[in-house]
Design an enzyme around this catalytic site. Sequence first.
Site, mmCIF file in Angstrom:
data_model
loop_
_atom_site.group_PDB
_atom_site.id
_atom_site.type_symbol
_atom_site.label_atom_id
_atom_site.label_comp_id
_atom_site.label_asym_id
_atom_site.label_seq_id
_atom_site.Cartn_x
_atom_site.Cartn_y
_atom_site.Cartn_z
ATOM 1 N N ILE A 226 0.813 -1.221 0.000
ATOM 2 C CA ILE A 226 0.000 0.000 0.000
ATOM 3 C C ILE A 226 0.841 1.263 0.000
ATOM 4 C CG2 ILE A 226 -1.997 -1.064 1.097
ATOM 5 C CD1 ILE A 226 -1.015 0.049 3.743
ATOM 6 N N GLY A 227 2.139 1.119 0.058
ATOM 7 C CA GLY A 227 2.971 2.315 0.026
ATOM 8 C C GLY A 227 4.436 1.974 -0.006
ATOM 9 N N ASP B 43 6.700 14.791 21.273
ATOM 10 C CA ASP B 43 6.209 15.217 19.956
ATOM 11 C C ASP B 43 4.697 15.042 19.865
ATOM 12 O OD1 ASP B 43 6.501 16.348 17.480
ATOM 13 O OD2 ASP B 43 7.100 14.507 16.470
#
EC number: 2.7.11.1
Length: 704
Positions: free
Chosen positions: A436-437, A549
Amino acid sequence: MSSEEDKPPAPPVRLTSNRGGNERSGGGVGVGGGGLGGGGMGDVPPDMRPLPKEPDDSDRKKKTLKSKIKGSKPSHTDSKPNISYPTNFEHTVHVGFDAVTGEFTGMPEAWARLLMNSNISKQEQKKNPQAVLDVLKWFDNTTKQRPSSKYMTNAITTHSGSSLSRVSSSSPSSTPTDSELHGSNSGGNLIGVQLGSMTLGPNANNVAVAGQILGNHYQQQQQHLLQQQQPLLHQNHNQHHMGISQSHSYNFVGHTVSSSTSQHSSANEDDMLGPQHPQQQPPPPPVASRPERTKSIYTRPIEDLQPAIIPMPVAPATTPATPLQNHRTPGGISAPAASPMMHNNATTTLDKNKNNANLYTPEPTVAQVSAGGPSSQVAGNQIAVPQAAVAPAATPNTRAANAKKKKMSDEEILEKLRTIVSVGDPNRKYTKMEKIGQGASGTVYTAIESSTGMEVAIKQMNLSQQPKKELIINEILVMRENKHPNVVNYLDSYLVSEELWVVMEYLPGGSLTDVVTETCMDEGQIAAVCREVLQALEFLHANQVIHRDIKSDNILLGLDGSVKLTDFGFCAQISPEQSKRTTMVGTPYWMAPEVVTRKQYGPKVDLWSLGIMAIEMVEGEPPYLNENPLKALYLIATNGKPEIKEKDKLSSAFQDFLDQCLEVEVDRRASALDLLKHPFLKLARPLASLTPLIMAAKEATKGN
């Protein structure tokens, strides 16, 4: 005559004498043949100084023969002295501020260029010159450091309808990141795979818009890059979309448009400002809904320059939508001076051994010395700035030593990985793997676990292409040892030939960023998200872990409305002995003031970032997002708590919650445990109330 010819000539002598008296008058000494005198001049007797000893013929032959013997080493007296390069030298630079003229004095040219493009006005500079210098030092140091990737946080996203998502975040990367290759908006890492993170569509009706459209200069640069990337993105037009957040180095050179803008970027400014209409030619892909400067950053601590935390090299960052590394631009619009031209300025003095341990020749970085140090002296009406020092360049021998140490380090890391990963063939455990990527650091697949039927995400990383493998170990260990319902679940990992396979929980709902930029959230939904994130933070802080983060990119959602924290590539493990950190980590717009001003900080930096994320859920973007990153840092350092638009429309409980999170004085800022008891969380709606927002965000981006 042959013996006479072999004699060397007499050394030159003075033709005039400095001696007084009548013994030497006027004349000089003539030198003839090889003897003394050779014809005097006037009454001056010849110089009686002895000539050098005549070399012995046998010694000369021995030396000649010895030099021809292969492998013989010259004696110490015969070889040239080996003069080493200078070490630990310093080049001090003083920058001051003249309060009368309102100008900085002695400022390096690169800093001056950076400040010129920062949009910090002269009045603001005069109001708080120390804050300007602090962010200049930090900003300059950030651009020069060679950052390392949070490898398990690559936003590997293929797009439905050539859509682009907000580039998520986080750490530095020395290669084009998956976010850059595919423009992903994903905030999750392997730590959380998301489905449907795409940008705003032209037909989105319920978009929470806030901020301003950037100027023509930003648009022109963005258009140029979009034209470059269009062919690659068009290939991905019909591919399925899934994001795994890429940790990125934040280089502050992003070309951006307002994160709240729901329009596509096209070939002209009018299209940028108005609704989109079908074109005869294929339309260019939309710009990211958030600028690239929302990427995270990581710098060295002030007191610690150990090689382990010195980041790897990275090219200047590109825009969120830039698909290939060669499309990167050397300088950014927001901060053109953040390009490599800044690397010629003075920097911290590095210890020789630490210098040798680096994997690259260190480039000068700005010294990070506290304002109260000996180099910060106030003279007259000037504010002195810390001295800077230049580290010597690495010699070939140094580089060889670096390579050797790097190789040993890699072997140790691989050995450590072998003790962490599972033994066996993952191809037998997982089936129906679908790509998918793909990005610079790896390829992402969805798969089905054969025994349970559970859908998972698998990222395959070629270890030979990962410059800082120790970060992979750090992230895997933190995730494996800190399991919680509100933390994206690490499942397994394998070493398959030269690849590391990491199996993570798959969250198809996408990142919170999609929801905040596409939809309007009410206070009950915001309270629900805050409660879930606080539960994760309270758990992490109790286990001595600082996330560092927190932002919407790093909050992943399930289709059932579940909320999970992801992206642990830059988390910090603290202890009673070391309960504070000074490393500059995070994303500028979400950073706490103590991080920006390089003070020691603890877990409460996560609560400040949570407060900024709460504003993000209200307004669609964090404060100062439309400002140049350098100015944003200045404003955080100067203003502290940001202003909230239409604050009077918020409930008193919500306002107090924000005040508790965004307290500048760290000692007075609430902890995660305190905030879990706050009355605002009593307004939280069921998590299922988030599902319509998730589906609305997907629908809004479906046509892109």
